[in-house]
Design a protein around this motif. Structure first.
Motif, short mmCIF file in Angstrom:
data_model
loop_
_atom_site.label_atom_id
_atom_site.label_comp_id
_atom_site.label_asym_id
_atom_site.label_seq_id
_atom_site.Cartn_x
_atom_site.Cartn_y
_atom_site.Cartn_z
N ILE A 166 0.84 -1.21 0.00
CA ILE A 166 0.00 0.00 0.00
C ILE A 166 0.87 1.25 0.00
CG2 ILE A 166 -1.61 1.33 1.42
CD1 ILE A 166 -2.93 -1.25 2.22
N ARG A 167 1.94 1.25 0.79
CA ARG A 167 2.85 2.40 0.80
C ARG A 167 3.45 2.62 -0.60
NH1 ARG A 167 4.97 0.15 5.84
NH2 ARG A 167 4.26 1.36 7.63
N ASP A 168 3.89 1.56 -1.24
CA ASP A 168 4.50 1.70 -2.56
C ASP A 168 3.48 2.11 -3.62
OD1 ASP A 168 6.85 0.95 -1.38
OD2 ASP A 168 6.69 -1.17 -1.97
N ASP A 169 2.28 1.56 -3.54
CA ASP A 169 1.26 1.88 -4.55
C ASP A 169 0.77 3.31 -4.44
OD1 ASP A 169 1.51 -0.62 -5.57
OD2 ASP A 169 -0.31 -1.43 -4.61
N MET A 170 0.81 3.88 -3.23
CA MET A 170 0.37 5.26 -3.08
C MET A 170 1.35 6.23 -3.74
SD MET A 170 -1.30 5.48 0.73
CE MET A 170 -2.03 7.06 0.36
N LYS A 171 2.54 5.75 -4.06
CA LYS A 171 3.53 6.60 -4.73
C LYS A 171 3.71 6.25 -6.21
CE LYS A 171 6.19 7.13 -0.45
NZ LYS A 171 7.50 6.90 0.21
N GLU A 172 3.62 4.95 -6.55
CA GLU A 172 4.00 4.52 -7.88
C GLU A 172 2.89 3.82 -8.64
OE1 GLU A 172 7.31 1.99 -7.28
OE2 GLU A 172 8.58 3.56 -6.38
N ALA A 173 1.71 3.64 -8.06
CA ALA A 173 0.65 2.91 -8.75
C ALA A 173 0.11 3.72 -9.92
CB ALA A 173 -0.48 2.57 -7.78
N ALA A 174 -0.60 3.04 -10.81
CA ALA A 174 -1.15 3.71 -11.99
C ALA A 174 -2.23 4.71 -11.60
CB ALA A 174 -1.71 2.67 -12.96
N ASP A 175 -2.97 4.43 -10.55
CA ASP A 175 -4.02 5.34 -10.11
C ASP A 175 -3.60 6.13 -8.87
OD1 ASP A 175 -3.91 3.13 -8.53
OD2 ASP A 175 -6.07 2.80 -8.42
N ALA A 176 -2.29 6.29 -8.65
CA ALA A 176 -1.82 7.06 -7.49
C ALA A 176 -2.14 8.54 -7.63
CB ALA A 176 -0.32 6.86 -7.29
N ASP A 177 -2.27 9.04 -8.88
CA ASP A 177 -2.59 10.44 -9.09
C ASP A 177 -4.09 10.71 -9.02
OD1 ASP A 177 0.09 10.93 -9.47
OD2 ASP A 177 -0.01 10.63 -11.64
N ASN A 178 -4.88 9.67 -8.89
CA ASN A 178 -6.33 9.84 -8.80
C ASN A 178 -6.70 10.11 -7.35
OD1 ASN A 178 -9.07 9.81 -9.06
ND2 ASN A 178 -9.20 7.76 -9.95
N PRO A 179 -7.22 11.28 -7.03
CA PRO A 179 -7.57 11.58 -5.61
C PRO A 179 -8.61 10.62 -5.06
CG PRO A 179 -7.55 13.58 -6.95
CD PRO A 179 -7.47 12.44 -7.91
N LEU A 180 -9.52 10.12 -5.92
CA LEU A 180 -10.55 9.22 -5.42
C LEU A 180 -9.94 7.91 -4.92
CD1 LEU A 180 -13.54 8.67 -5.03
CD2 LEU A 180 -13.64 7.80 -7.38
N SER A 181 -8.95 7.40 -5.64
CA SER A 181 -8.30 6.15 -5.20
C SER A 181 -7.56 6.36 -3.89
CB SER A 181 -7.34 5.66 -6.29
OG SER A 181 -8.03 5.43 -7.50
N VAL A 182 -6.89 7.50 -3.76
CA VAL A 182 -6.15 7.78 -2.53
C VAL A 182 -7.10 7.91 -1.35
CG1 VAL A 182 -4.58 9.39 -1.41
CG2 VAL A 182 -4.27 8.84 -3.81
N LEU A 183 -8.21 8.60 -1.56
CA LEU A 183 -9.19 8.74 -0.48
C LEU A 183 -9.86 7.41 -0.15
CD1 LEU A 183 -10.89 12.14 -1.41
CD2 LEU A 183 -9.23 11.70 0.39
N LEU A 184 -10.01 6.56 -1.17
CA LEU A 184 -10.62 5.25 -0.92
C LEU A 184 -9.72 4.40 -0.03
CD1 LEU A 184 -13.02 3.41 -1.60
CD2 LEU A 184 -11.71 2.58 -3.56
N ILE A 185 -8.44 4.37 -0.32
CA ILE A 185 -7.53 3.60 0.52
C ILE A 185 -7.38 4.23 1.90
CG2 ILE A 185 -5.40 4.77 -0.17
CD1 ILE A 185 -5.82 1.00 0.28
N PHE A 186 -7.50 5.55 1.97
CA PHE A 186 -7.45 6.23 3.27
C PHE A 186 -8.66 5.84 4.13
CE2 PHE A 186 -8.30 9.92 6.00
CZ PHE A 186 -7.10 9.99 6.68
N ALA A 187 -9.84 5.78 3.50
CA ALA A 187 -11.04 5.38 4.25
C ALA A 187 -10.92 3.93 4.72
CB ALA A 187 -12.27 5.55 3.37
N ALA A 188 -10.36 3.06 3.87
CA ALA A 188 -10.18 1.67 4.29
C ALA A 188 -9.20 1.57 5.46
CB ALA A 188 -9.68 0.83 3.11
N LEU A 189 -8.18 2.41 5.48
CA LEU A 189 -7.24 2.42 6.60
C LEU A 189 -7.90 2.89 7.88
CD1 LEU A 189 -4.00 3.78 4.87
CD2 LEU A 189 -4.36 1.48 5.79
N VAL A 190 -8.82 3.85 7.78
CA VAL A 190 -9.54 4.32 8.97
C VAL A 190 -10.39 3.20 9.55
CG1 VAL A 190 -11.29 5.93 9.78
CG2 VAL A 190 -9.49 6.73 8.25
#
Length: 421
Positions: A166-190
């Motif tokens: 998850i740490r690596d994908d938040m920097k280098e994943a294909a959808d790392a620039d998509n704010p929705l994907s970042v917020l989705l993983i953030f909500a799952a972490l919460v």
């Protein structure tokens, strides 16, 4: 208090908000040497995404600290006040049991070698029990630190673990620039943080209880080496200690989701369900109540089918102590589990307890009746058909309306009288 005019974020130094202020366009630039945005800063979008990544990283660290903490609420040494009370009770109980064994062996000394062997075994087990009582807190503390270190190393050093990916994908994943994907993983972490808090509470309370009752359990060894109660206690305690490693079961599926934050979020939700299942099965007594309360709270608060499916997968419908093996699987209620373990402890002391009948609770009986309604109706109908097929159909010669003939009265038996000469 004077501030420097060239650094508008100087007033926030020493606080978590300083890094966020330094990433702003008007601030002094990113403190970690990141790429500057147009105008000397990082830009509003890049700064917000970086802040979310930092928060996600802090959440991951907090989840690991809660699931496998370095310190527990259990006493570290035997000189703790709360443990000294149980230690005093266990030591005096072991000595009292040993004295009873000596008296019994003295009264039955005519039996010879068996009684001498029993007294020797009781002497050795009493010394081992008294020595083991004082070492339990230290052993549990060392084991907890070893489990915490192993869990941290397993999740930080290996690149195939969930949080590392998850740490690596938040920097280098294909959808790392998509704010929705970042917020989705953030909500799952919460959500994962909430489940980690439940694991933290139940594990620490369970470890505290099992460490405190250790002297009473070990004192049962003085009776002659009955280790059944000690084995049951050790199994429960080790289950609590090694419960965090259940999260490593999702590691084989990490490679399938690598490179996509959305799939990482799905896998993290599956890990949350596994954590909840771990509470349900890994933590005795307290776990089923906490897991059931968590499922009830989620089902009452939301109508989202995905959330309901997750909690139902983590906490399935079960019947408490069914008397039949068919149907849904069963678990012991917390009260019944406590009764069974106390029965084992009393048996180690030589006290025989009456077993509780294997009956269902009221809620489980109602749920079982609803679940088996169709099956019960099908069995009843099949029995009726089989009974009707087995009954012979005899013709009735009577005409309709004719009176039913009454059977002849049976004569009364004649009593046997002795023959008079």
């Amino acid at each position: 208090m004077a501030f420097r005019a060239d650094d508008p974020c100087d007033a926030l130094k020493g606080t978590p908000g300083y890094e966020y202020c330094a990433r702003d366009n008007d601030g002094g630039g990113p403190p970690d040497g990141g790429p500057p945005g147009p105008g000397g800063g990082q830009g509003l979008t890049d700064g917000a995404a970086g802040n979310v990544r930092d928060l996600a990283d802090s959440l991951i660290k907090k989840i690991i600290d809660l699931v496998a903490p370095k310190d527990t609420w259990a006493p570290e040494q035997a000189d703790s006040w709360i443990y000294q009370q149980f230690l005093w009770l266990g030591q005096h109980l072991a000595v009292a049991i040993f004295m009873c064994v000596v008296v019994v062996c003295a009264l039955t000394a005519w039996q010879g070698a068996p009684r001498l062997k029993q007294m020797g075994a009781s002497t050795g087990w009493t010394l081992a029990a008294v020595a083991g009582m004082a070492s339990v807190p230290g052993v549990v503390m060392l084991l907890n630190k070893a489990v915490s270190a192993a869990f941290t190393v397993a999740f930080d050093s290996d690149e195939s673990t969930l949080f590392t990916v998850i740490r690596d994908d938040m920097k280098e994943a294909a959808d790392a620039d998509n704010p929705l994907s970042v917020l989705l993983i953030f909500a799952a972490l919460v959500v994962a943080l909430a489940f980690a808090a439940l694991v933290f509470m139940t594990r620490n309370l369970g470890i505290l209880v099992f460490v405190c009752i250790a002297p009473v359990v070990l004192a049962s060894l003085a009776r002659g080496g009955d280790t059944s109660a000690v084995k049951a206690w050790a199994q429960r305690l080790l289950g609590l200690m090694f419960a965090p490693f259940a999260l490593l079961l999702v590691s084989p599926f990490v490679k399938l989701t690598e490179g996509a934050l959305v799939m990482d979020a799905v896998l993290l939700v599956a890990a949350d369900a596994l954590m909840l299942r771990m509470i349900f099965h890994g933590v005795p007594y307290i776990g089923p109540r906490v897991a059931g309360a968590a499922r009830t709270l989620v089902e009452r608060r939301t109508d989202n089918p995905l959330a309901r499916a997750v909690v139902r997968a983590g906490v399935p419908d079960v019947y408490e102590q069914e008397t039949t093996p068919r149907g849904p699987r069963t678990v012991d209620t917390p009260r019944r589990a406590v009764s069974q373990d106390t029965g084992v402890l009393f048996a180690a002391y030589g006290i025989k307890r009456q077993q509780r009948p294997g009956r269902l609770t009221t809620e489980s009986a109602v749920a079982k009746a609803r679940h088996d309604a169709a099956r019960t109706a099908h069995i009843t109908q099949a029995r009726r058909e089989a009974r009707a097929a087995a009954t012979p159909s005899t013709p009735n010669p009577r005409t309709p309306g004719a009176p039913t003939p009454t059977p002849a009265p049976t004569p009364a038996p004649v009593p046997n009288r002795p023959n008079n000469p």
